[in-house]
Design an enzyme around this catalytic site. Structure first.
Site, PDB file in Angstrom:
ATOM      1  N   ALA A   1     -50.232   8.118 -13.827  1.00  0.00           N
ATOM      2  CA  ALA A   1     -49.693   6.992 -12.926  1.00  0.00           C
ATOM      3  C   ALA A   1     -48.298   7.651 -11.908  1.00  0.00           C
ATOM      4  CB  ALA A   1     -49.866   5.385 -14.122  1.00  0.00           C
ATOM      5  N   CYS A   2     -48.055   8.191 -12.377  1.00  0.00           N
ATOM      6  CA  CYS A   2     -46.721   8.873 -12.224  1.00  0.00           C
ATOM      7  C   CYS A   2     -47.062   9.937 -10.759  1.00  0.00           C
ATOM      8  CB  CYS A   2     -46.007   9.758 -12.918  1.00  0.00           C
ATOM      9  SG  CYS A   2     -44.051  10.547 -12.233  1.00  0.00           S
ATOM     10  N   GLY A   3     -46.649   9.953 -10.135  1.00  0.00           N
ATOM     11  CA  GLY A   3     -46.353  10.741  -8.371  1.00  0.00           C
ATOM     12  C   GLY A   3     -45.777  12.221  -8.290  1.00  0.00           C
TER      13      GLY A   3
END
Length: 144
Positions: free
Chosen positions: A14-16
């Protein structure tokens, strides 16, 4: 025959920043061991070793912009490293990411291009982050 370097990434899809780091590893032709640390947190020993090997303090690996940080008042200087580590393992969202482990070192890859410091294989092609920032040019060279 050369053996593929062993690379582990403690990843949050979920983390870019974590996605960009994983893509940079793959852009070097490496398929890392991907550990979704929110589902499979490291052991306490693994976490301690990664923090030490990265040359960081426990607080430098502690995420501050998540609910447990505020709810547990973790900015209080009275928290010992030992207690912070235990709390990070109880609430893995408190572990900053992505942590990448290679034979050439361990890094908290923020920003994502920090991973290039511990990959010994060249980038295979140009690379831009999800936001469009160019990190690697067409010749496979890091853009400063």
């Amino acid at each position: 025959m050369n053996q593929m370097p062993k690379v582990q990434i403690y990843h949050n899809p979920a983390c870019g920043t974590s996605r960009n780091t994983l893509a940079l590893i793959r852009n070097a032709g490496i398929e890392p061991e991907v550990i979704e640390y929110l589902l499979t947190p490291p052991s306490k020993d693994q976490l301690v070793n990664m923090i030490r090997d990265a040359g960081l303090t426990v607080r430098e690996v502690l995420r501050k912009n998540v609910d447990p940080y505020t709810e547990l008042n973790l900015d209080d200087a009275g928290w010992s490293d030992e207690k912070l580590l235990d709390t990070m393992l109880q609430h893995p969202i408190l572990i900053n990411r992505p942590l990448v482990v290679t034979e050439f070192g361990t890094r908290l890859c923020r920003p994502s291009e920090v991973v290039l410091d511990i990959l010994r294989l060249p980038q295979l092609k140009a690379f831009a982050k999800e936001d469009g920032e160019i990190i690697v040019d067409e010749q496979g060279n890091r853009v400063k």
